[in-house]
Scaffold this active site. Structure first.
Site, PDB file in Angstrom:
ATOM      1  N   HIS A  96      46.482  41.207  43.914  1.00  0.00           N
ATOM      2  CA  HIS A  96      45.350  41.279  42.996  1.00  0.00           C
ATOM      3  C   HIS A  96      44.809  39.638  43.050  1.00  0.00           C
ATOM      4  O   HIS A  96      43.335  39.484  43.268  1.00  0.00           O
ATOM      5  CB  HIS A  96      45.708  41.491  41.484  1.00  0.00           C
ATOM      6  CG  HIS A  96      44.885  41.325  40.520  1.00  0.00           C
ATOM      7  ND1 HIS A  96      44.422  42.193  39.615  1.00  0.00           N
ATOM      8  CD2 HIS A  96      44.235  40.045  40.051  1.00  0.00           C
ATOM      9  CE1 HIS A  96      43.220  41.912  38.826  1.00  0.00           C
ATOM     10  NE2 HIS A  96      43.344  40.559  39.017  1.00  0.00           N
ATOM     11  N   GLU A  97      45.677  38.678  43.032  1.00  0.00           N
ATOM     12  CA  GLU A  97      45.117  37.191  43.151  1.00  0.00           C
ATOM     13  C   GLU A  97      44.434  37.109  44.590  1.00  0.00           C
ATOM     14  O   GLU A  97      43.423  36.314  44.593  1.00  0.00           O
ATOM     15  CB  GLU A  97      46.001  36.240  42.750  1.00  0.00           C
ATOM     16  CG  GLU A  97      47.024  36.273  41.360  1.00  0.00           C
ATOM     17  CD  GLU A  97      45.714  36.813  40.457  1.00  0.00           C
ATOM     18  OE1 GLU A  97      44.864  36.410  40.491  1.00  0.00           O
ATOM     19  OE2 GLU A  97      46.134  37.300  39.246  1.00  0.00           O
ATOM     20  N   GLN A 130      38.129  32.389  38.945  1.00  0.00           N
ATOM     21  CA  GLN A 130      38.039  32.959  37.775  1.00  0.00           C
ATOM     22  C   GLN A 130      37.717  31.818  36.940  1.00  0.00           C
ATOM     23  O   GLN A 130      37.294  32.024  35.734  1.00  0.00           O
ATOM     24  CB  GLN A 130      39.392  33.799  37.353  1.00  0.00           C
ATOM     25  CG  GLN A 130      39.367  35.125  38.029  1.00  0.00           C
ATOM     26  CD  GLN A 130      40.925  35.629  37.500  1.00  0.00           C
ATOM     27  OE1 GLN A 130      42.042  35.224  37.839  1.00  0.00           O
ATOM     28  NE2 GLN A 130      40.519  36.652  36.398  1.00  0.00           N
ATOM     29  N   CYS A 173      42.397  42.690  34.364  1.00  0.00           N
ATOM     30  CA  CYS A 173      41.924  41.284  34.798  1.00  0.00           C
ATOM     31  C   CYS A 173      41.283  40.511  33.745  1.00  0.00           C
ATOM     32  O   CYS A 173      40.496  41.205  33.007  1.00  0.00           O
ATOM     33  CB  CYS A 173      41.056  41.477  35.990  1.00  0.00           C
ATOM     34  SG  CYS A 173      40.231  40.122  36.720  1.00  0.00           S
ATOM     35  N   LEU A 174      41.720  39.326  33.788  1.00  0.00           N
ATOM     36  CA  LEU A 174      40.986  38.650  32.746  1.00  0.00           C
ATOM     37  C   LEU A 174      39.452  38.367  32.956  1.00  0.00           C
ATOM     38  O   LEU A 174      38.796  38.010  32.024  1.00  0.00           O
ATOM     39  CB  LEU A 174      41.925  37.017  32.686  1.00  0.00           C
ATOM     40  CG  LEU A 174      43.180  37.198  32.160  1.00  0.00           C
ATOM     41  CD1 LEU A 174      43.821  35.827  32.566  1.00  0.00           C
ATOM     42  CD2 LEU A 174      43.718  37.740  30.832  1.00  0.00           C
ATOM     43  N   HIS A 218      41.141  38.115  44.620  1.00  0.00           N
ATOM     44  CA  HIS A 218      39.839  37.239  44.152  1.00  0.00           C
ATOM     45  C   HIS A 218      39.441  36.261  45.002  1.00  0.00           C
ATOM     46  O   HIS A 218      38.378  35.730  44.969  1.00  0.00           O
ATOM     47  CB  HIS A 218      40.730  36.688  42.729  1.00  0.00           C
ATOM     48  CG  HIS A 218      40.822  37.489  41.540  1.00  0.00           C
ATOM     49  ND1 HIS A 218      39.459  37.690  40.899  1.00  0.00           N
ATOM     50  CD2 HIS A 218      41.611  37.763  40.669  1.00  0.00           C
ATOM     51  CE1 HIS A 218      39.833  38.305  39.807  1.00  0.00           C
ATOM     52  NE2 HIS A 218      40.944  38.214  39.741  1.00  0.00           N
ATOM     53  N   GLY A 230      48.692  36.204  36.065  1.00  0.00           N
ATOM     54  CA  GLY A 230      48.189  35.560  37.280  1.00  0.00           C
ATOM     55  C   GLY A 230      46.794  35.112  36.963  1.00  0.00           C
ATOM     56  O   GLY A 230      46.052  35.535  36.050  1.00  0.00           O
TER      57      GLY A 230
HETATM   58  O1  GNR Z   1      46.881  39.594  33.224  1.00  0.00           O
HETATM   59  C1  GNR Z   1      46.783  40.213  34.479  1.00  0.00           C
HETATM   60  N1  GNR Z   1      47.095  41.468  34.455  1.00  0.00           N
HETATM   61  C2  GNR Z   1      47.558  42.122  35.718  1.00  0.00           C
HETATM   62  C3  GNR Z   1      48.058  43.399  35.583  1.00  0.00           C
HETATM   63  C4  GNR Z   1      48.340  44.231  36.655  1.00  0.00           C
HETATM   64  C5  GNR Z   1      48.142  43.597  37.949  1.00  0.00           C
HETATM   65  C6  GNR Z   1      47.187  42.394  38.079  1.00  0.00           C
HETATM   66  C7  GNR Z   1      47.475  41.809  37.201  1.00  0.00           C
HETATM   67  S1  GNR Z   1      46.542  39.882  36.998  1.00  0.00           S
HETATM   68  C8  GNR Z   1      45.693  39.665  35.369  1.00  0.00           C
HETATM   69  C9  GNR Z   1      45.429  38.625  35.176  1.00  0.00           C
HETATM   70  C10 GNR Z   1      44.171  38.303  36.171  1.00  0.00           C
HETATM   71  O2  GNR Z   1      43.042  38.740  36.022  1.00  0.00           O
HETATM   72  N2  GNR Z   1      44.424  37.673  37.241  1.00  0.00           N
HETATM   73  O3  GNR Z   1      43.530  37.524  38.277  1.00  0.00           O
HETATM   74 NI    NI Z   2      42.375  39.198  38.067  1.00  0.00          NI
END
Ligand code: GNR
Ligand code: NI
Length: 159
Positions: free
Chosen positions: A131-132, A51, A89-90, A135, A46
């Site tokens: 998670h998104e 980001q 998270c990236l 953000h 995601g």
């Molecule tokens: O790559 C991602 N892996 C992930 C693993 C578990 C729960 C959420 C994620 S999202 C993340 C990519 C990212 O930073 N999305 O905002």
């Molecule tokens: Ni993230």
């Protein structure tokens, strides 16, 4: 299509509230394409617009269920159950940590044509949606980690 630079933890843009999208424009279409490209390049499941430095409520998701989801102005309608697992998270490269989230989530959002839809997800899809959405409201998973962040890719040895 182009790769965009991913903002990293410590960049204040990641802690800001994103604004709703009012209308689709060629620039936003290009942003969405670039977000998919940037997410795939980083092997993420995601990516949220902040980001890549854009404070708009846009996220793209691909958890390898055969769909590429675009969620614009997402609203969480329901959350139920619970799952505890590893998350990364990236914007926090090289680290992961354990986070408890809902097992099942239902969201309403607009797609890339500004058509409303509802999406329900479980497991990784639910985790990724939450998670998104975090953000888009200025939150990172590191606020929710139980215990310590781990260095990703380094497994602890058995005693
Ligand atoms: O790559 C991602 N892996 C992930 C693993 C578990 C729960 C959420 C994620 S999202 C993340 C990519 C990212 O930073 N999305 O905002
Ligand atoms: Ni993230």
């Amino acid at each position: 299509m182009a790769l965009r630079e991913i903002r990293k933890q410590g960049d204040p843009i990641l802690n800001k509230e994103c604004k709703p999208v009012k209308e689709m424009t060629p620039r936003i279409r290009e942003l969405i394409e670039d977000m998919f490209e940037t997410m795939y390049e980083g092997n993420g499941c995601g990516l949220a617009a902040p980001q890549v430095g854009i404070l708009k409520q846009i996220t793209v998701i691909d958890v390898e269920d055969g769909n590429q989801y675009v969620l614009i102005n997402p609203e969480i309608l329901e959350e139920s159950g619970s799952q505890t697992g590893e998350e990364g998270c990236l914007s926090v490269p090289g680290y992961s940590g354990v986070v408890t989230r809902a097992q099942h989530v239902k969201v309403r959002a607009l797609d890339e044509n500004m058509e409303p839809f509802e999406l329900e997800g479980e497991d990784l899809l639910a985790r990724c949606i939450l998670h998104e959405c975090d953000h888009l409201h200025g939150h990172l998973f590191t606020e929710k980690v139980e215990g310590e962040l781990h260095t990703a890719g380094e497994e602890e040895e058995e005693a």
